[in-house]
Every structure is written in C-alpha cells, then in structure tokens.
Design a protein around this motif. Sequence first.
Motif: not given
Length: 176
Positions: A112-116, A123-130, A136-150
């Motif tokens: 589940a945390l890998g999915i998060v 959103p991170w990739i979309y934010g970097l592209w656009s 970018v920050l929203f995607g980072l929060a999900l990815m880093i938050g998910g990783k820390l929780w993992f």
Amino acid sequence: MSRTRLDIFALSERMMAMDDATWARHANPLSVYSRMSILPLMSLAVISRIWLGWFALVPVALVIFWTWWNPRAFGPPKTTDSWSAHGTFGERVFLNRKNISIPAHQLRWAIALGIVSGVGAIPWIYGLWSLDYGMVLFGLALMIGGKLWFVDRMVWLYQDMKQADPSYTSWQRKAP
C-alpha cells in the motif's frame, strides 16, 4: 502455469547492486536520511532544463549517480540501535520474504505504501513536465511521505521478524 509478478522492490535492489557490505553501510543514519535528498535533487535537476537546456542531463546524471552511491557513501554505523538502521534491516527482511515469510499485514502495508509513493510520481512527473511547482511539491510529499512511512513499517517488520533467522540478528551492532 505459474505467473511471475513484477517485484519492484527486488528489481530496485538488483539495480542498486546491494550486497551485505553495502547493506551494512546503508544502515548508517547518514545514508538513510541523506537518501531523502534524491527526489528533491532530481526535481531541481530536471527543472534546471530552463537554464541549462540539454546540459541539464549533467545534474540528472549526477543525481542518478548519487542514488547508486548513497548506500556506499558512509561507513557502517558503530551501533545499529537507531530507527534508520532498523528500517534498513526491515527492508532486507522484506526483500527476503520469498525465503522467510513475513506477516500478511506487513506485506499489505508495504504494498500500500509503495502504491502511495507510486501515485505520487504522477503529479510529480506532470509537475516537472509542465513546470507546475505545486504539483511537483504535491508529488514529492506523497513519494517522500510514503517512503518515510514505509521505512517506519520496516522498523516494525524487523522487530516482528528479527528472531526468525540468525542472519537477521547478526546485522545488529551494539555500542561498545
């Protein structure tokens, strides 16, 4: 007929070329915490295309190198009584789950945390592209938050499993 499922966790370990010595070094808190710099640095490297054009590939390559080098950059810790070391040990236990089963609830949490974290990549990739920095920050929060929780769940996994195999307890180092 058996179906082979893609194990993104094991694939990542193979790509990183992790061996016992590298895992021992990665148990250093400096390695674990500095690893959290990778996604923000990659964000800056990709965004640098605004200023650097194609030369932005240089900082991207440097971040990729840092990703590989990080678990090797620091020496093994003197003691492994830290949250970060136990998170690293739990990750090793998790990766060994085909040989020594782990509790089903721990597997569900890890997936589940890998999915998060994976969802955060959208959103991170979309934010970097656009160049949408909010995304970018929203995607980072999900990815880093998910990783820390993992990592935190991996601490729990290690606590649950450290007696399951002598090799698991052999990773521990007590302070002199």
